[in-house]
Design a protein around this motif. Structure first.
Motif, PDB file in Angstrom:
ATOM      1  N   MET A 455     -90.291 -32.799   1.325  1.00 48.99           N
ATOM      2  CA  MET A 455     -90.222 -31.434   0.788  1.00 48.99           C
ATOM      3  C   MET A 455     -91.125 -31.147  -0.407  1.00 48.99           C
ATOM      4  O   MET A 455     -91.269 -29.990  -0.800  1.00 48.99           O
ATOM      5  CB  MET A 455     -88.771 -31.110   0.390  1.00 48.99           C
ATOM      6  CG  MET A 455     -87.792 -31.169   1.530  1.00 48.99           C
ATOM      7  SD  MET A 455     -86.093 -30.773   1.018  1.00 48.99           S
ATOM      8  CE  MET A 455     -86.212 -29.007   0.767  1.00 48.99           C
ATOM      9  N   THR A 457     -94.286 -30.296  -2.622  1.00 48.49           N
ATOM     10  CA  THR A 457     -95.628 -29.732  -2.430  1.00 48.49           C
ATOM     11  C   THR A 457     -96.702 -30.706  -2.896  1.00 48.49           C
ATOM     12  O   THR A 457     -97.840 -30.661  -2.422  1.00 48.49           O
ATOM     13  CB  THR A 457     -95.784 -28.405  -3.197  1.00 48.49           C
ATOM     14  OG1 THR A 457     -95.650 -28.655  -4.608  1.00 48.49           O
ATOM     15  CG2 THR A 457     -94.745 -27.376  -2.778  1.00 48.49           C
ATOM     16  N   ASP A 476     -91.930 -27.076  -0.718  1.00 45.21           N
ATOM     17  CA  ASP A 476     -91.159 -25.968  -1.281  1.00 45.21           C
ATOM     18  C   ASP A 476     -91.154 -26.153  -2.795  1.00 45.21           C
ATOM     19  O   ASP A 476     -90.687 -27.178  -3.302  1.00 45.21           O
ATOM     20  CB  ASP A 476     -89.732 -25.987  -0.719  1.00 45.21           C
ATOM     21  CG  ASP A 476     -88.901 -24.788  -1.161  1.00 45.21           C
ATOM     22  OD1 ASP A 476     -89.098 -24.287  -2.290  1.00 45.21           O
ATOM     23  OD2 ASP A 476     -88.024 -24.363  -0.391  1.00 45.21           O
ATOM     24  N   LYS A 478     -89.380 -24.816  -4.983  1.00 44.43           N
ATOM     25  CA  LYS A 478     -88.023 -24.964  -5.504  1.00 44.43           C
ATOM     26  C   LYS A 478     -87.595 -26.431  -5.410  1.00 44.43           C
ATOM     27  O   LYS A 478     -86.901 -26.948  -6.288  1.00 44.43           O
ATOM     28  CB  LYS A 478     -87.058 -24.075  -4.722  1.00 44.43           C
ATOM     29  CG  LYS A 478     -87.284 -22.577  -4.928  1.00 44.43           C
ATOM     30  CD  LYS A 478     -86.293 -21.773  -4.097  1.00 44.43           C
ATOM     31  CE  LYS A 478     -86.527 -20.272  -4.280  1.00 44.43           C
ATOM     32  NZ  LYS A 478     -85.608 -19.474  -3.424  1.00 44.43           N
ATOM     33  N   LEU A 505     -81.362 -26.785  -0.079  1.00 40.25           N
ATOM     34  CA  LEU A 505     -82.707 -26.344   0.321  1.00 40.25           C
ATOM     35  C   LEU A 505     -83.091 -26.914   1.675  1.00 40.25           C
ATOM     36  O   LEU A 505     -83.702 -26.237   2.500  1.00 40.25           O
ATOM     37  CB  LEU A 505     -83.739 -26.781  -0.733  1.00 40.25           C
ATOM     38  CG  LEU A 505     -84.053 -25.837  -1.873  1.00 40.25           C
ATOM     39  CD1 LEU A 505     -85.171 -26.426  -2.730  1.00 40.25           C
ATOM     40  CD2 LEU A 505     -84.468 -24.462  -1.366  1.00 40.25           C
ATOM     41  N   ASP A 509     -84.370 -24.791   4.695  1.00 41.66           N
ATOM     42  CA  ASP A 509     -85.762 -24.909   5.149  1.00 41.66           C
ATOM     43  C   ASP A 509     -85.931 -25.653   6.474  1.00 41.66           C
ATOM     44  O   ASP A 509     -86.899 -25.411   7.191  1.00 41.66           O
ATOM     45  CB  ASP A 509     -86.598 -25.649   4.098  1.00 41.66           C
ATOM     46  CG  ASP A 509     -86.785 -24.865   2.807  1.00 41.66           C
ATOM     47  OD1 ASP A 509     -86.717 -23.626   2.856  1.00 41.66           O
ATOM     48  OD2 ASP A 509     -87.007 -25.503   1.762  1.00 41.66           O
ATOM     49  N   PRO A 511     -87.073 -28.717   6.892  1.00 36.00           N
ATOM     50  CA  PRO A 511     -88.473 -29.160   6.819  1.00 36.00           C
ATOM     51  C   PRO A 511     -88.848 -30.102   7.956  1.00 36.00           C
ATOM     52  O   PRO A 511     -89.983 -30.121   8.416  1.00 36.00           O
ATOM     53  CB  PRO A 511     -88.547 -29.863   5.466  1.00 36.00           C
ATOM     54  CG  PRO A 511     -87.142 -30.279   5.162  1.00 36.00           C
ATOM     55  CD  PRO A 511     -86.288 -29.190   5.739  1.00 36.00           C
TER      56      PRO A 511
END
Length: 561
Positions: A455, A457, A476, A478, A505, A509, A511
């Motif tokens: 997750m 970035t 993300d 966040k 999250l 998401d 992911p």
């Protein structure tokens, strides 16, 4: 897990290879005969070698460089040692080359006290300068450790690691690095390419007695700091080109300890000798994910990722493809290793990791991917198709992919399972050219490594630029904040808040599509050696290529015949 505590970036070797070769059988017959120095697995004299097969390596390379991804097996398990040994089986940290450690209250430094009296296998003493040099060399050759500002020797047995920010996960990464002798490596012109054919280490088995392309033997380190724990005469490694040939040798009692995938292990192995043949698969492995390339439509839509997740039958995957050795994942993304961190209410309430073909079809319809005549289409009118990439040697993961293919057909999606060799598959992951794949994940002492890997970035690389993790290329911001806050927190209760936030999250998401906790494979025969880890005595996992392998090697004792 790699013994260095840094998760392996290649497919887990235990899930590879099913092609048998006559050559492997010839190696076995050649290597189990005659001579005190090469006493076979059938020997019960007390001087026998611990024999271990590698089903994923048809040949060995004489490379004992712990910085090399091509390092020979047992380089970081028997030749070199870490400061501290972490076991995923019981989550305990065992002092090793370091006897104690202390983290600063501000979380910006970590100090280790080295064990006195430790010598390298050439007789020279281990000092703090070796530790300092190891980390300087590691950063130069491998990069990473961005949080590490400097490493200094306060005295001959004290090493201080200074960070550029509070970073509590640093202990896990630093403590598990293989320590290397400065007096040897400082003379090497190109450490990245050096094969280190005659290694000098602090481990219990450092002496290369003999080396052939399909077998080699490591003998006792004459200067080992724990001589009473060098009960076995040494280690013999045997190379095989696949699970089948390695498993034949194992089930026939010709080798002692394996980490390969054995179908129907109760019938094929245990039943042959219930008194001596044993296995233990603790849920200590990493999460295995179905990763979808989020740089490609429609995989960039979380609604689609969740719909695809609902379309797959995890119970069938774990029971059939994984022989019942694994457990289905839930929407927290957390492997069983992290049960204490799991948000149980969230895990019980979310639906996108539950098999529901009707719900999956409705979700795809709602997202704009309609079905007509039994086939679903993309928004541009083209057929909804996808590829699932898995290495050709991984029979169990290929079975996983084929079950997903069958499941997706029920919602009108056509999947193609592609199985080139692992090198080609990993290259497509690294470059971001794949559609989807069955992929391992990071595994560590806390969920920090997992969430960072799926997750953050910071870990996202553009397509065409090599990624070493986060192949699906999702980030993300966040999540970044929560991951950084976790790393900065020293108190576990505060860290739990960050992990709860990351699970929320993750649920939002999707992911990746979590499939199952990978079992930590391991089986053995105690015909020749005793002292193995078990469910009742889980001091280490039964894997022989991870951080706790050294605990097993220094616990085994030969059965006197």
């Amino acid at each position: 897990m790699a013994p260095s505590r840094i998760p392996s970036r290649r497919p887990r070797a235990v899930l590879r290879a099913v092609t048998a070769t006559a050559a492997a059988a010839l190696v076995l017959s050649a290597c189990t005969g005659g001579g005190a120095g090469s006493s076979g697995a059938g020997d019960t004299s007390g001087n026998q070698l611990l024999t271990i097969p590698r089903e994923d390596l048809a040949t060995f390379t004489r490379n004992f460089n712990p910085l090399s991804p091509q390092a020979a097996p047992m380089t970081k398990e028997a030749v070199y040692e870490p400061l501290v040994v972490h076991s995923m089986a019981d989550a305990k940290d065992t002092p090793w080359l370091a006897t104690k450690w202390e983290q600063a209250k501000d979380g910006k430094s970590l100090t280790f006290t080295l064990r006195e009296g430790v010598k390298w296998s050439d007789g020279k003493p281990l000092t703090a300068d070796d530790v300092v040099y190891t980390f300087q060399l590691r950063k130069k050759v491998l990069g990473g450790l961005e949080y590490l500002d400097k490493v200094t020797a306060a005295d001959a047995h004290t090493v201080k690691f200074s960070f550029n920010k509070p970073f509590s996960p640093g202990f896990f990464e630093i403590a598990g690095q293989s320590i290397m002798p400065k007096h040897v490596w400082s003379k090497v012109k190109d450490p990245a390419k050096f094969t280190n054919p005659n290694p000098v280490g602090t481990g219990p088995y450092t002496k290369l007695e003999r080396f052939q392309a399909q077998s080699y033997e490591l003998g006792r380190n004459p200067d080992y700091w724990q001589p009473a724990k060098q009960q076995i005469a040494g280690i013999r490694m045997l190379a095989f080109s696949g699970n089948d040939s390695a498993n034949v040798a194992f089930t026939n009692g010709e080798v002692d300890w394996t980490q390969s995938f054995i179908p129907d292990i109760e019938k094929s192995f245990v039943a042959k000798d219930k008194k001596h043949n044993h296995y233990w698969f603790p849920p200590a492995g990493a999460m295995i994910n179905w990763q979808l390339n989020t740089t490609k439509a429609p995989f960039n839509d979380p609604a689609v990722r969740k719909a695809l997740s609902m379309a797959i039958d995890r119970d069938q995957i774990t029971k059939v493809a994984m022989n019942g050795y694994a457990e289905p994942a839930d929407c927290t993304g957390l492997a069983r290793t992290y049960d204490k961190w799991r948000d149980k209410d969230l895990a019980a309430s979310c639906a996108w990791t539950t098999y529901d073909t009707d719900a999956a079809a409705k979700a795809l319809d709602a997202a704009g991917y309609k079905e007509s005549g039994g086939k679903r289409t993309l928004k541009n009118g083209k057929p909804f198709t996808l590829d699932i990439s898995v290495g050709s040697a991984s029979s169990d993961w290929i079975s996983v992919a084929n079950i997903i293919k069958q499941n997706l057909a029920k919602v009108g999606i056509t999947a193609t399972v592609k199985t080139p060799d692992w090198g080609a598959v990993v290259s497509s992951y690294e470059q971001g050219t794949f559609d989807s794949g069955i992929v391992w994940s990071n595994n560590g002492a806390t969920p920090y490594e997992y969430f960072r890997g799926v997750m953050s970035t910071v870990m996202v690389k553009p397509v065409g630029e090599k990624a070493t993790e986060n192949y699906h290329r999702f980030g993300d911001k966040k999540a970044d904040k929560l991951i950084d806050a976790f790393a900065a927190a020293a108190d576990e209760s505060e860290q739990a808040e960050q992990i709860d936030g990351l699970q929320e999250l993750y649920d939002k998401d999707a992911p990746v599509v979590p499939l199952f906790t990978g079992p930590e494979w391991g089986a053995y025969t105690d015909t020749r050696f005793t002292g193995w880890p078990t469910e009742k005595n889980p001091y280490a996992t039964l894997g022989n290529r991870n951080s706790s392998t050294i605990l097993v090697l220094t616990s085994l004792k030969p059965v006197k015949g």
